[in-house]
Design an enzyme around this catalytic site. Structure first.
Site, PDB file in Angstrom:
ATOM      1  N   GLY A  47      44.686  47.805  37.984  1.00 40.12           N
ATOM      2  CA  GLY A  47      45.184  47.289  38.846  1.00 40.12           C
ATOM      3  C   GLY A  47      46.544  47.023  38.660  1.00 40.12           C
ATOM      4  CB  CYS A  79      43.873  51.439  33.960  1.00 44.83           C
ATOM      5  SG  CYS A  79      44.951  52.111  34.395  1.00 44.83           S
ATOM      6  CG  HIS A 168      40.295  53.411  37.019  1.00 47.12           C
ATOM      7  ND1 HIS A 168      40.596  51.403  37.551  1.00 47.12           N
ATOM      8  CD2 HIS A 168      41.612  53.438  36.728  1.00 47.12           C
ATOM      9  CE1 HIS A 168      41.712  51.532  37.698  1.00 47.12           C
ATOM     10  NE2 HIS A 168      42.230  52.472  37.385  1.00 47.12           N
ATOM     11  CD  GLU A 170      36.898  50.443  37.586  1.00 44.39           C
ATOM     12  OE1 GLU A 170      36.354  51.242  36.116  1.00 44.39           O
ATOM     13  OE2 GLU A 170      38.051  50.579  38.142  1.00 44.39           O
TER      14      GLU A 170
HETATM   15  N1  GLN Z   1      50.026  51.320  36.366  1.00 47.57           N
HETATM   16  C1  GLN Z   1      49.086  50.546  36.089  1.00 47.57           C
HETATM   17  C2  GLN Z   1      49.940  48.946  35.514  1.00 47.57           C
HETATM   18  O1  GLN Z   1      51.185  49.352  34.494  1.00 47.57           O
HETATM   19  C3  GLN Z   1      48.378  50.370  35.853  1.00 47.57           C
HETATM   20  C4  GLN Z   1      46.844  51.472  36.924  1.00 47.57           C
HETATM   21  C5  GLN Z   1      45.828  50.996  36.859  1.00 47.57           C
HETATM   22  O2  GLN Z   1      44.960  49.576  36.542  1.00 47.57           O
HETATM   23  N2  GLN Z   1      44.665  51.884  37.834  1.00 47.57           N
HETATM   24  O3  GLN Z   1      49.484  47.955  35.499  1.00 47.57           O
END
Ligand code: GLN
Length: 189
Positions: A47, A79, A168, A170
């Site tokens: 996220g 992520c 990811h 998921e």
């Molecule tokens: N770029 C996002 C961040 O720094 C992470 C991206 C993701 O979770 N897909 O939080």
């Protein structure tokens, strides 16, 4: 086996679906009362880490999650979830900071923000990997093992009860990473 999935923001529903498909129960963690359910494992989804970090702070969840992880509860961060686990974050997002790694945010730049590839994961062979404005991992502590690399960049690591992934797992159909995590929770690996 009951897995608590942090559900403040981001791709938490997809994690719950995949865990359910593998026969594990999963519930949403939205506030500290939800932690009374005593999760056997935790998932921090992808996220936006800055948003999640602010909500964790507002809800008083930082310390509670940190102490669950320090006392041995298995955790998987994907992520933005990886960024939440990292002791050091380039870009300075306040984090739960239990894992001895540095997360470099948005490491692929804006042009190559999102891509898919196939690469080996742990000893499971090649799996599909989806990257979305992903971080990479650097400066590993001595107990951190590399589980996957793409083009010379580290994208999956494990430190004892903690698993962190730049991509990811998921979002597709492949269940390799969630199966690996559930095996951590059941204590077989
Ligand atoms: N770029 C996002 C961040 O720094 C992470 C991206 C993701 O979770 N897909 O939080």
């Amino acid at each position: 086996m009951r897995i608590g999935v942090l559900a403040l923001q981001g791709a938490f529903i997809e994690h719950i679906r995949m865990l359910n498909n593998l026969g594990a129960e999963a519930f949403e963690i939205r506030n500290s009362l939800d932690l009374l359910e005593k999760p056997d494992g935790l998932v921090f989804p992808g996220g936006e880490s800055t948003v999640m970090s602010k909500l964790l702070s507002d809800l008083g969840l930082f310390e509670k999650l940190r102490s669950l992880i320090i006392s041995g509860t298995p955790v998987m961060g994907t992520c933005a979830g990886l960024i939440l686990l990292a002791k050091n974050v380039e870009g300075g997002v306040p984090s739960i900071a239990t894992m001895d790694i540095t997360a470099v945010r948005n490491a692929y730049g804006r042009q190559l923000g999102s891509f898919e590839t196939v690469a080996p994961f742990a000893d499971a062979g090649n799996i599909p990997m989806t990257f979305i404005r992903a971080p990479v991992i650097s400066n590993l502590g001595k107990n951190v093992r590399v589980l996957a690399e793409v083009d010379g960049k580290i994208v999956a690591v494990r430190e004892e009860n903690q698993l962190a992934l730049s991509f990811h797992p998921e979002l597709g159909q492949d269940t390799t990473v969630h199966t690996y995590f559930l095996n951590m929770v059941s204590g077989t690996i």
